[in-house]
Design a protein around this motif. Structure first.
Motif, mmCIF file in Angstrom:
data_model
loop_
_atom_site.group_PDB
_atom_site.id
_atom_site.type_symbol
_atom_site.label_atom_id
_atom_site.label_comp_id
_atom_site.label_asym_id
_atom_site.label_seq_id
_atom_site.Cartn_x
_atom_site.Cartn_y
_atom_site.Cartn_z
ATOM 1 N N PHE A 1 34.659 42.326 45.558
ATOM 2 C CA PHE A 1 34.034 43.830 45.164
ATOM 3 C C PHE A 1 34.740 44.591 44.464
ATOM 4 C CE2 PHE A 1 31.119 41.436 48.091
ATOM 5 C CZ PHE A 1 30.121 41.445 47.675
ATOM 6 N N ASN A 2 36.162 44.431 44.420
ATOM 7 C CA ASN A 2 37.012 45.410 43.763
ATOM 8 C C ASN A 2 36.331 45.785 42.367
ATOM 9 O OD1 ASN A 2 39.082 46.314 45.127
ATOM 10 N ND2 ASN A 2 40.250 44.696 44.833
ATOM 11 N N PRO A 3 35.920 44.905 41.443
ATOM 12 C CA PRO A 3 35.567 45.104 40.241
ATOM 13 C C PRO A 3 34.318 46.005 40.197
ATOM 14 C CG PRO A 3 36.374 42.708 40.122
ATOM 15 C CD PRO A 3 36.014 43.275 41.465
ATOM 16 N N CYS A 4 33.288 45.673 40.907
ATOM 17 C CA CYS A 4 32.183 46.326 41.122
ATOM 18 C C CYS A 4 32.254 47.790 41.623
ATOM 19 C CB CYS A 4 31.397 45.579 42.101
ATOM 20 S SG CYS A 4 29.824 46.336 42.637
ATOM 21 N N LEU A 5 33.226 47.936 42.626
ATOM 22 C CA LEU A 5 33.284 49.396 43.159
ATOM 23 C C LEU A 5 34.048 50.185 42.194
ATOM 24 C CD1 LEU A 5 34.080 49.030 46.856
ATOM 25 C CD2 LEU A 5 31.954 48.937 45.592
ATOM 26 N N TYR A 6 34.977 49.487 41.433
ATOM 27 C CA TYR A 6 35.608 50.439 40.396
ATOM 28 C C TYR A 6 34.657 50.760 39.241
ATOM 29 C CZ TYR A 6 39.315 51.409 37.134
ATOM 30 O OH TYR A 6 40.226 52.289 36.146
ATOM 31 N N LYS A 7 34.083 50.136 38.716
ATOM 32 C CA LYS A 7 32.850 50.472 38.145
ATOM 33 C C LYS A 7 32.024 51.542 38.348
ATOM 34 C CE LYS A 7 32.745 45.949 35.831
ATOM 35 N NZ LYS A 7 32.188 44.647 35.710
ATOM 36 N N ILE A 8 31.635 51.340 39.654
ATOM 37 C CA ILE A 8 30.905 52.512 40.161
ATOM 38 C C ILE A 8 31.587 54.012 40.153
ATOM 39 C CG2 ILE A 8 29.685 53.505 42.360
ATOM 40 C CD1 ILE A 8 27.957 51.288 41.024
ATOM 41 N N GLY A 9 32.770 53.841 40.587
ATOM 42 C CA GLY A 9 33.704 55.033 40.724
ATOM 43 C C GLY A 9 33.847 55.798 39.362
ATOM 44 N N ARG A 10 34.012 54.925 38.214
ATOM 45 C CA ARG A 10 34.342 55.376 36.968
ATOM 46 C C ARG A 10 33.012 55.732 36.304
ATOM 47 N NH1 ARG A 10 38.815 54.121 34.220
ATOM 48 N NH2 ARG A 10 37.989 55.603 32.843
ATOM 49 N N SER A 11 32.154 55.231 36.645
ATOM 50 C CA SER A 11 30.667 55.771 36.428
ATOM 51 C C SER A 11 30.453 57.169 36.706
ATOM 52 C CB SER A 11 29.531 54.635 36.704
ATOM 53 O OG SER A 11 29.695 53.567 36.347
ATOM 54 N N ASP B 1 41.697 58.397 41.189
ATOM 55 C CA ASP B 1 40.680 58.867 42.256
ATOM 56 C C ASP B 1 39.596 57.828 42.529
ATOM 57 O OD1 ASP B 1 41.520 61.462 42.449
ATOM 58 O OD2 ASP B 1 40.004 62.414 40.909
ATOM 59 N N THR B 2 39.313 56.940 41.741
ATOM 60 C CA THR B 2 38.355 55.781 41.932
ATOM 61 C C THR B 2 39.130 54.810 42.792
ATOM 62 O OG1 THR B 2 37.395 55.952 39.725
ATOM 63 C CG2 THR B 2 37.270 53.779 40.846
ATOM 64 N N GLN B 3 40.323 54.604 42.485
ATOM 65 C CA GLN B 3 41.228 53.887 43.543
ATOM 66 C C GLN B 3 41.182 54.396 45.063
ATOM 67 O OE1 GLN B 3 44.410 50.904 42.054
ATOM 68 N NE2 GLN B 3 44.931 52.948 41.209
ATOM 69 N N ASP B 4 41.248 55.550 45.202
ATOM 70 C CA ASP B 4 41.210 56.310 46.489
ATOM 71 C C ASP B 4 39.754 56.133 47.215
ATOM 72 O OD1 ASP B 4 43.762 57.221 46.089
ATOM 73 O OD2 ASP B 4 43.184 59.203 45.641
ATOM 74 N N LEU B 5 38.792 56.336 46.348
ATOM 75 C CA LEU B 5 37.357 56.274 46.797
ATOM 76 C C LEU B 5 37.056 54.674 47.174
ATOM 77 C CD1 LEU B 5 35.703 58.512 44.119
ATOM 78 C CD2 LEU B 5 35.644 58.689 46.745
ATOM 79 N N MET B 6 37.678 53.683 46.357
ATOM 80 C CA MET B 6 37.639 52.357 46.802
ATOM 81 C C MET B 6 38.128 52.058 48.113
ATOM 82 S SD MET B 6 38.439 50.873 43.064
ATOM 83 C CE MET B 6 38.579 49.171 43.425
ATOM 84 N N GLN B 7 39.265 52.375 48.257
ATOM 85 C CA GLN B 7 39.913 52.204 49.419
ATOM 86 C C GLN B 7 39.183 52.612 50.633
ATOM 87 O OE1 GLN B 7 44.259 52.498 49.584
ATOM 88 N NE2 GLN B 7 44.154 53.560 51.581
ATOM 89 N N GLU B 8 38.747 53.932 50.522
ATOM 90 C CA GLU B 8 37.976 54.532 51.493
ATOM 91 C C GLU B 8 36.766 53.864 51.807
ATOM 92 O OE1 GLU B 8 35.586 58.927 52.336
ATOM 93 O OE2 GLU B 8 36.906 58.587 50.565
ATOM 94 N N THR B 9 36.073 53.360 50.599
ATOM 95 C CA THR B 9 34.798 52.421 51.111
ATOM 96 C C THR B 9 35.024 51.204 51.704
ATOM 97 O OG1 THR B 9 33.940 53.629 49.096
ATOM 98 C CG2 THR B 9 32.866 51.368 49.603
ATOM 99 N N PHE B 10 36.334 50.551 51.225
ATOM 100 C CA PHE B 10 36.429 49.466 51.783
ATOM 101 C C PHE B 10 36.713 49.469 53.292
ATOM 102 C CE2 PHE B 10 37.656 47.420 47.669
ATOM 103 C CZ PHE B 10 36.575 46.520 47.599
ATOM 104 N N ILE B 11 37.328 50.560 53.775
ATOM 105 C CA ILE B 11 37.780 50.806 55.199
ATOM 106 C C ILE B 11 36.618 51.042 55.795
ATOM 107 C CG2 ILE B 11 38.991 52.248 56.716
ATOM 108 C CD1 ILE B 11 41.092 52.312 54.591
ATOM 109 N N ASP B 12 35.736 52.073 55.239
ATOM 110 C CA ASP B 12 34.672 52.515 55.846
ATOM 111 C C ASP B 12 33.416 51.273 56.152
ATOM 112 O OD1 ASP B 12 34.935 55.148 55.985
ATOM 113 O OD2 ASP B 12 33.878 55.542 53.977
ATOM 114 N N ALA B 13 33.391 50.413 55.166
ATOM 115 C CA ALA B 13 32.739 49.027 55.256
ATOM 116 C C ALA B 13 33.036 48.287 56.287
ATOM 117 C CB ALA B 13 32.431 48.395 53.830
#
Length: 215
Positions: free
Chosen positions: A31-41, A48-60
């Motif tokens: 899900f790296n590619p998917c979440l990256y596209k969300i953050g950039r969108s 910042d997108t990478q930080d949000l992705m890491q936060e999301t994976f940990i939250d999940a």
């Protein structure tokens, strides 16, 4: 790890919950590619997108017991990412909306053409144009376009994610395409938009797994 690559998300999660924590790497890579596209969108930059992705994976990961499987894991983790993006946007008073009027009726943005060498090269160039164009359109239109055309969610899933009706999904998608059409051509490869390089993918996996192993 390769023997588990064909497992569904549900099967992987069941094993993780039974103690095979290392299998979460498959979730991160998948899900790296998917979440990256969300953050950039949401108009966040790469860092910042990478930080949000890491936060999301940990939250999940922390909430895996709450995943009931009624919706797909993809929509579940996208919702977590969107919530994190929204909170960051609200917290920092992130203002980047450019309000524009658009025609509700438009012809399809995509057409099927042969992917010969010239077209592949052209699509890469168009991908850069599209990325720049997307951040210029209002967020409501941008997120519908991102979920439907870039991340492949269907109309029903997109409506649920954004808490709008299915008819509104269709209207907003048409408006997004109308806005984009003035800057791009009618054919391109959506999987090249906001591409998440393999180098970044490996780093994300490493960072997330370090954090998870500390829990």
């Amino acid at each position: 790890m390769k023997q588990f690559e064909k497992f569904t998300e549900t099967e992987i999660i069941e094993r993780i919950l039974k103690g095979e924590k290392s299998l979460y790497e498959l979730i991160v890579r998948r899900f790296n590619p998917c979440l990256y596209k969300i953050g950039r969108s949401y108009n966040y930059n790469h860092e910042d997108t990478q930080d949000l992705m890491q936060e999301t994976f940990i939250d999940a990961y922390k909430s895996l017991l709450q995943f009931e499987g009624r919706a797909s894991f993809k929509t579940w983790i996208i919702r977590i990412m969107m919530n994190n993006c929204y909170r960051k946007r609200e917290k920092s008073s992130f203002k980047n909306e450019i309000m524009q009027d658009a025609n509700e009726h438009s012809t399809p943005l995509f057409t099927n053409r042969n992917n010969d060498t010239d077209k592949i090269i052209q699509n890469r160039e168009l991908g850069n144009i599209i990325e720049k164009a997307l951040v210029q359109i209002p967020l409501d239109y941008r997120m519908v376009f991102s979920l439907r055309e870039i991340n492949g969610l269907n109309v029903s899933e997109t409506a649920e994610m954004l808490n709008i009706s299915e008819s509104n999904v269709k209207v907003r998608l048409n408006r997004a395409k109308t806005l984009l059409r003035t800057e791009i051509e009618n054919s391109y490869s959506t999987n090249e938009l906001f591409e998440f390089n393999l180098i970044y993918c490996d780093a994300m996996v490493e960072n997330v797994m370090i954090k998870i192993n500390e829990l």
